[in-house]
Design a protein around this motif. Structure first.
Motif, PDB file in Angstrom:
ATOM      1  N   LEU A   1       4.579  -9.304  -2.191  1.00  0.00           N
ATOM      2  CA  LEU A   1       4.029  -8.246  -3.045  1.00  0.00           C
ATOM      3  C   LEU A   1       4.665  -8.286  -4.433  1.00  0.00           C
ATOM      4  O   LEU A   1       3.975  -8.128  -5.439  1.00  0.00           O
TER       5      LEU A   1
ATOM      6  N   ASP B   1       7.058  -9.879   3.353  1.00  0.00           N
ATOM      7  CA  ASP B   1       5.963  -9.048   2.826  1.00  0.00           C
ATOM      8  C   ASP B   1       6.323  -8.465   1.457  1.00  0.00           C
ATOM      9  O   ASP B   1       5.496  -8.450   0.547  1.00  0.00           O
ATOM     10  N   LEU B   2       7.556  -7.978   1.336  1.00  0.00           N
ATOM     11  CA  LEU B   2       7.991  -7.410   0.059  1.00  0.00           C
ATOM     12  C   LEU B   2       8.080  -8.497  -1.004  1.00  0.00           C
ATOM     13  O   LEU B   2       7.628  -8.303  -2.137  1.00  0.00           O
ATOM     14  N   ARG B   3       8.615  -9.647  -0.649  1.00  0.00           N
ATOM     15  CA  ARG B   3       8.696 -10.760  -1.605  1.00  0.00           C
ATOM     16  C   ARG B   3       7.303 -11.157  -2.095  1.00  0.00           C
ATOM     17  O   ARG B   3       7.085 -11.366  -3.291  1.00  0.00           O
TER      18      ARG B   3
ATOM     19  N   ALA C   1      15.345  -8.545   1.240  1.00  0.00           N
ATOM     20  CA  ALA C   1      13.898  -8.340   1.121  1.00  0.00           C
ATOM     21  C   ALA C   1      13.157  -9.240   2.099  1.00  0.00           C
ATOM     22  O   ALA C   1      13.418 -10.434   2.178  1.00  0.00           O
TER      23      ALA C   1
ATOM     24  N   ALA D   1      10.376  -0.294   4.087  1.00  0.00           N
ATOM     25  CA  ALA D   1       9.102  -0.597   4.752  1.00  0.00           C
ATOM     26  C   ALA D   1       8.171   0.595   4.546  1.00  0.00           C
ATOM     27  O   ALA D   1       8.622   1.724   4.513  1.00  0.00           O
TER      28      ALA D   1
ATOM     29  N   ALA E   1       5.977  -2.680   2.743  1.00  0.00           N
ATOM     30  CA  ALA E   1       5.959  -3.303   1.422  1.00  0.00           C
ATOM     31  C   ALA E   1       4.710  -2.790   0.709  1.00  0.00           C
ATOM     32  O   ALA E   1       3.603  -3.243   0.966  1.00  0.00           O
ATOM     33  N   ASP E   2       4.913  -1.789  -0.136  1.00  0.00           N
ATOM     34  CA  ASP E   2       3.785  -1.204  -0.853  1.00  0.00           C
ATOM     35  C   ASP E   2       4.179  -0.959  -2.300  1.00  0.00           C
ATOM     36  O   ASP E   2       5.302  -1.282  -2.708  1.00  0.00           O
TER      37      ASP E   2
ATOM     38  N   ALA F   1       7.372   0.941  -2.959  1.00  0.00           N
ATOM     39  CA  ALA F   1       8.577   0.113  -2.854  1.00  0.00           C
ATOM     40  C   ALA F   1       8.810  -0.655  -4.157  1.00  0.00           C
ATOM     41  O   ALA F   1       9.937  -0.740  -4.651  1.00  0.00           O
ATOM     42  N   VAL F   2       7.726  -1.197  -4.718  1.00  0.00           N
ATOM     43  CA  VAL F   2       7.827  -1.921  -5.987  1.00  0.00           C
ATOM     44  C   VAL F   2       8.331  -0.982  -7.081  1.00  0.00           C
ATOM     45  O   VAL F   2       9.212  -1.333  -7.864  1.00  0.00           O
TER      46      VAL F   2
END
Length: 91
Positions: free
Chosen positions: A79, A75-77, A72, A43, A45-46, A49-50
């Motif tokens: 992004l 938010d991460l998914r 995941a 955390a 998701a930015d 992180a990617v």
């Protein structure tokens, strides 16, 4: 090393470049096999992180690992889909 069980790596909430490099080194040192990367704590998701996930995916692929990311959040998914690499990472 027991290759019947997957190698489990845990990505910290806000991984530093050194932490990601350490995880990549762990993958490089392990014999090829299944890897589960726990990303549930990641955390926010930015793009950092990617970047971390992409680096781990590349390191795993270079060594012949089959990596799967687990936990995941939405938010991460979202992004990862937006950046176009969600499918590449298997998410």
């Amino acid at each position: 090393m027991d290759t019947s069980r997957p190698l489990v790596v845990i990505l910290p909430a806000r991984p530093t470049r050194d932490e990601v490099a350490g995880l990549c080194a762990e993958l490089a040192a392990a014999p090829p096999g299944d890897v589960v990367c726990e990303v549930g704590a990641l955390a926010p998701a930015d793009l950092a992180a990617v970047d971390a996930l992409a680096r781990l995916r590349l390191a795993a692929g270079r060594r012949g690992h089959r990596i799967r990311f687990h936990g995941a959040g939405p938010d991460l998914r979202a992004l990862l889909l937006l950046t176009g690499i969600g499918e590449t990472l298997g998410l």
